[in-house]
Scaffold this active site. Structure first.
Site, PDB file in Angstrom:
ATOM      1  N   HIS A 170       0.851  -1.203   0.000  1.00 37.72           N
ATOM      2  CA  HIS A 170       0.000   0.000   0.000  1.00 37.72           C
ATOM      3  C   HIS A 170       0.885   1.251   0.000  1.00 37.72           C
ATOM      4  CE1 HIS A 170      -4.275  -0.606  -0.047  1.00 37.72           C
ATOM      5  NE2 HIS A 170      -4.518   0.525   0.602  1.00 37.72           N
ATOM      6  N   ASP A 174      -3.284   7.316  -1.128  1.00 39.76           N
ATOM      7  CA  ASP A 174      -4.591   6.978  -1.700  1.00 39.76           C
ATOM      8  C   ASP A 174      -4.361   6.525  -3.140  1.00 39.76           C
ATOM      9  OD1 ASP A 174      -7.298   6.619  -1.913  1.00 39.76           O
ATOM     10  OD2 ASP A 174      -7.799   8.750  -2.119  1.00 39.76           O
TER      11      ASP A 174
END
Length: 327
Positions: A170, A174
């Site tokens: 990740h 975003d």
């Protein structure tokens, strides 16, 4: 490598070979455009974007769309990103950062750079995955790109592994989901250029809960096989629906009928929009052949003579219209 994964790799390879030898360029160009819209629709819908395929098509054509500005920006960014497929190299880290910058421009402050803080993946109020600390991201991503450069795994496998590991890390504040799907498509497109326009993301969207379960299961088992298996199933399905079928033998009358149907319409409404007054001729030359070919269906099939009866396109009818209609 499980037997199921091996079987799916073989099936996808066979389907891609069949798709590659198609020579009807006009049909393929129309299909590419429709698939590009479906790809962007699917990937953004997973992230909560509410724009329809028709609205995305309008943006692609430069027409104004009345919709939330952020969602329009997301679509414009995605269109710009997918236009650069032929430029980016999946093994080059700076290309991935540029792709993120384009995808997230105007949406977040940290567009095009790795995150500086911690992130977690939420399901409602529950944290289902805590990503590694931000200070580890550059090293982890460097290791992942080194692996991608040196692996001898089949691109179908390698792209799925990269996708899973990317989501585990990740690396961005975003946009991780859309970036992971974009980069898997890019890896596949370097294996076969057709993957630039095969709408894998739309299939993932239709199986969104399974997508997240596969990610969780691979993390729980510390084994990417569940996610690989899921993605190969989605890729095989996407390739299968992307293969243009031979056009059904549709009469001019049925063709006209298919092009005027909007949602659900009564017989009277259809006759009116077609400018036809003869009920028997309409039924014999337009309605019955379209029903027999499975291109339209009744809204009340158990009551064929009901005064409330209406007609609508089937999936087969919509597919015919996309590939062979004038619109």
């Amino acid at each position: 490598m499980t037997p199921e994964i091996q079987d799916r790799v073989a099936a996808i390879s066979d389907a891609i070979r069949h798709l590659t030898v198609l020579t009807d360029q006009a049909r393929m160009l129309r299909l590419r455009r429709a698939n590009r819209v479906r790809t962007i629709y699917g990937s953004l819908a997973i992230e909560g974007n509410t724009l329809s395929e028709a609205q995305i098509t309008a943006i692609l054509e430069g027409r104004r769309v009345i919709a939330p500005p952020r969602e329009v920006q997301e679509v414009k960014n995605a269109l710009s990103a997918y236009d650069r497929f032929e430029i980016w190299q999946p093994e080059i880290e700076k290309d991935l950062l540029e792709a993120h910058r384009i995808l997230m421009t105007g949406l977040i402050d940290e567009a095009g750079i790795y995150r500086h803080g911690g992130v977690g993946v939420m399901a409602g109020r529950q944290v289902i995955h805590m990503a590694p600390p931000a200070e580890r991201v550059p090293q982890l991503m460097g290791d992942l790109f080194s692996w991608l450069t040196t692996t001898d795994a089949h691109p179908l496998i390698a792209s799925s592994v990269f996708h899973y590991e990317f989501e585990f890390i990740h690396p961005f504040a975003d946009g991780n989901g859309r970036m992971g799907r974009l980069w898997q498509s890019l890896i596949l497109a370097r294996w076969n250029p057709l993957f630039a326009d095969i709408p894998v993301e739309s299939l993932v969207f239709e199986h969104q809960n399974e997508y997240y379960r596969a990610l969780q299961e691979s993390t729980r088992l510390t084994d990417s096989a569940p996610f690989i298996s899921f993605m190969l199933r989605m890729i095989l399905a996407a390739v299968s629906v992307s293969v243009p079928q031979d056009a059904p033998q549709v009469s001019p009358q049925v063709s006209k009928l298919l092009t005027v149907i909007r949602g659900e319409m009564s017989r009277e409404a259809l006759q009116s929009v077609l400018g036809l007054s003869d009920r028997k001729s309409f039924r014999r030359r337009y309605l019955l052949p379209a029903l027999a070919d499975g291109l339209i269906e009744m809204t009340l099939p158990d009551k064929p003579n009901s005064r409330l009866q209406q007609y609508r396109l089937t999936d087969k009818g919509r597919q015919w219209l996309k590939q062979y209609g004038d619109g």
